[in-house]
Design a protein around this motif. Structure first.
Motif, PDB file in Angstrom:
ATOM      1  N   ASN A 188     -31.992  31.921 -15.578  1.00  0.00           N
ATOM      2  CA  ASN A 188     -32.400  31.937 -16.982  1.00  0.00           C
ATOM      3  C   ASN A 188     -32.150  33.302 -17.625  1.00  0.00           C
ATOM      4  O   ASN A 188     -31.881  33.390 -18.830  1.00  0.00           O
ATOM      5  CB  ASN A 188     -33.877  31.562 -17.116  1.00  0.00           C
ATOM      6  N   GLU A 189     -32.213  34.353 -16.808  1.00  0.00           N
ATOM      7  CA  GLU A 189     -31.908  35.693 -17.314  1.00  0.00           C
ATOM      8  C   GLU A 189     -30.450  35.771 -17.749  1.00  0.00           C
ATOM      9  O   GLU A 189     -30.121  36.409 -18.760  1.00  0.00           O
ATOM     10  CB  GLU A 189     -32.220  36.728 -16.231  1.00  0.00           C
ATOM     11  N   TYR A 206     -28.639  33.146 -18.775  1.00  0.00           N
ATOM     12  CA  TYR A 206     -28.498  32.342 -20.000  1.00  0.00           C
ATOM     13  C   TYR A 206     -28.923  33.133 -21.241  1.00  0.00           C
ATOM     14  O   TYR A 206     -28.275  33.072 -22.282  1.00  0.00           O
ATOM     15  CB  TYR A 206     -29.346  31.080 -19.903  1.00  0.00           C
ATOM     16  N   LYS A 207     -29.998  33.884 -21.117  1.00  0.00           N
ATOM     17  CA  LYS A 207     -30.579  34.557 -22.287  1.00  0.00           C
ATOM     18  C   LYS A 207     -29.792  35.779 -22.732  1.00  0.00           C
ATOM     19  O   LYS A 207     -29.885  36.179 -23.896  1.00  0.00           O
ATOM     20  CB  LYS A 207     -32.021  34.965 -21.972  1.00  0.00           C
ATOM     21  N   ASN A 208     -29.011  36.371 -21.827  1.00  0.00           N
ATOM     22  CA  ASN A 208     -28.413  37.678 -22.127  1.00  0.00           C
ATOM     23  C   ASN A 208     -26.892  37.682 -22.208  1.00  0.00           C
ATOM     24  O   ASN A 208     -26.291  38.749 -22.413  1.00  0.00           O
ATOM     25  CB  ASN A 208     -28.863  38.694 -21.075  1.00  0.00           C
ATOM     26  N   MET A 261     -31.679  28.182 -24.423  1.00  0.00           N
ATOM     27  CA  MET A 261     -32.065  29.542 -24.032  1.00  0.00           C
ATOM     28  C   MET A 261     -31.027  30.575 -24.432  1.00  0.00           C
ATOM     29  O   MET A 261     -31.322  31.776 -24.483  1.00  0.00           O
ATOM     30  CB  MET A 261     -32.232  29.634 -22.507  1.00  0.00           C
ATOM     31  N   MET A 262     -29.810  30.149 -24.701  1.00  0.00           N
ATOM     32  CA  MET A 262     -28.696  31.077 -24.869  1.00  0.00           C
ATOM     33  C   MET A 262     -28.715  31.730 -26.240  1.00  0.00           C
ATOM     34  O   MET A 262     -29.375  31.282 -27.177  1.00  0.00           O
ATOM     35  CB  MET A 262     -27.372  30.331 -24.653  1.00  0.00           C
ATOM     36  N   LYS A 263     -27.931  32.799 -26.350  1.00  0.00           N
ATOM     37  CA  LYS A 263     -27.746  33.466 -27.628  1.00  0.00           C
ATOM     38  C   LYS A 263     -27.059  32.534 -28.623  1.00  0.00           C
ATOM     39  O   LYS A 263     -26.219  31.699 -28.236  1.00  0.00           O
ATOM     40  CB  LYS A 263     -26.868  34.710 -27.455  1.00  0.00           C
TER      41      LYS A 263
END
Length: 387
Positions: free
Chosen positions: A188-189, A191-193, A218-220
């Motif tokens: 998930n880290e 996906y988020k960054n 979750m993504m940008k």
């Protein structure tokens, strides 16, 4: 004479490795000893009783009934890493295609053929195809094996920041990564960054739709996705919806389906990942070497359904594929001992429900031994290989 069947066109650099005094190679032999395959569908095939191995000249084995093969004592090989450079190069190309609107720009320019003042029109219209540079952006890589690792290092050299996720990352693969690659334990880290995400993992029922609506959320905003591994790893419907909603800026996939074809901001390639002459040669050579070592020596390397195992033998090898259950090995060695045969060395390895045992024995082996081992509960196949 061992018979090798080819189900697809296999590079002659690979097939030429076979000693023609020991092997015959054709696309339609009767009851072959081994099969070399690329993309041919094998799930409905009935295998002859002499078939001991199938080598896939490539990484994915979706076209092969892997579990059934194990149950029938047929070792299935693939060729991991043989096409890794080809896929790496296409992934770098996909990064640029997803950013710079190159496909759209080229199509628009081609459409101006025959129009007056085409050079002036091109110059005036280029602004609508502007896109960001990849340098300084963050690339998330799911899967850091032979392919993902090379992409990570290449992206770093192009000035990208790289986040990688691989729960099965080997020590060897980790050592080949540039030290600046950030490996995370929580996907998930990633996906988020990440500004770009590319996926490089095998397809199994457990990995189907690894990227779905939940992960995309979750993504940008404006994330760009790349899938050169297997179509089923990313949910096409979820991506198309995310593009329509403005969440995903671009999707580049090497796998056509009716959901993604013809959709704006989706670039569909015709499964070009390993379509280079160098890759096809590498895969064919590795597949041939795997078959030869297994047929002649009983050694297993890069099997997807049986454990890897190798052994140098002084005498004759007794090679046994069997269920991974208690007492089977003891029963096999008891049969050999009761025949007065001395075991010089033994190797045993297991993989989930199946196991493989090799015995190095000295002296003559009575013809009855193979049948007696085959009669042991849990034994699937026995091969006796004379030195």
């Amino acid at each position: 004479m061992y018979k090798i069947q080819t189900l697809n066109k296999i590079s002659t650099i690979g097939t030429d490795i076979f000693d023609k005094s020991k092997y015959s190679i054709s696309d339609s032999p009767e009851n072959p000893d081994a099969i070399m395959v690329r993309s041919a569908k094998m799930h409905d095939m009935v295998f002859g009783d002499k078939l001991v191995a199938i080598a896939r000249a490539g990484a994915g084995v979706n076209n092969i009934p892997v579990e059934r093969c194990a149950q029938e004592g047929i070792c299935v090989f693939n060729t991991p890493g043989a096409n890794s450079n080809a896929v790496k190069e296409l992934a770098i190309c996909a990064l640029l295609l997803s950013s710079r609107k190159i496909v759209e720009a080229a199509s628009w320019a081609a459409s101006l053929k025959g129009t007056p003042d085409a050079p002036k029109t091109v110059e005036g219209g280029k602004s609508k195809f502007a896109g960001p540079e990849i340098a300084g952006k963050t690339l998330g890589i799911i899967g850091l094996g032979a392919i993902g690792g090379k992409i990570a290092n290449a992206a770093e050299s192009l000035g990208m920041k790289v986040i990688g996720y691989d729960p099965f990352l080997s020590v060897g693969a980790a050592l080949h990564l540039e030290p600046t690659v950030q490996v995370v334990n929580d996907i998930n880290e990633l996906y988020k960054n990440s500004d770009y995400i590319t996926i490089h993992m095998p397809y199994t029922p457990q990995t189907k739709n690894t990227i779905d609506a939940e992960q995309i959320a979750m993504m940008k905003d404006g994330v760009r996705l790349i899938n050169l591994a297997r179509g089923e790893l990313i949910n096409s419907e979820a991506v198309v919806k995310a593009i329509a909603d403005g969440k995903v800026a671009k999707y580049v996939t090497d796998f056509a389906d009716d959901v993604v074809l013809g959709v704006d901001d989706v670039i569909v390639l015709p499964h070009l990942g390993a379509s280079t002459p160098e890759s096809e040669d590498n895969c064919a050579v590795m597949a041939a070497e795997e078959l030869i070592d297994y047929i002649e020596n009983g050694n297993i390397k890069n099997s997807v359904n049986l454990p890897n195992a190798t052994m140098e033998a002084q005498g004759t090898k007794i090679c046994v594929i069997h269920k991974n259950v208690p007492t089977t090995i003891a029963s096999i060695t008891t049969v050999v001992g009761n025949e007065g045969i001395n075991i010089e060395n033994m190797v045993n390895a297991s993989k989930k429900d199946f196991a493989y045992t090799m015995l190095d024995v000295i002296g003559d082996i009575p013809a009855s031994v193979e049948g007696k081992i085959n009669a042991v509960d849990g034994v699937i196949r026995v091969r006796i290989i004379n030195k």
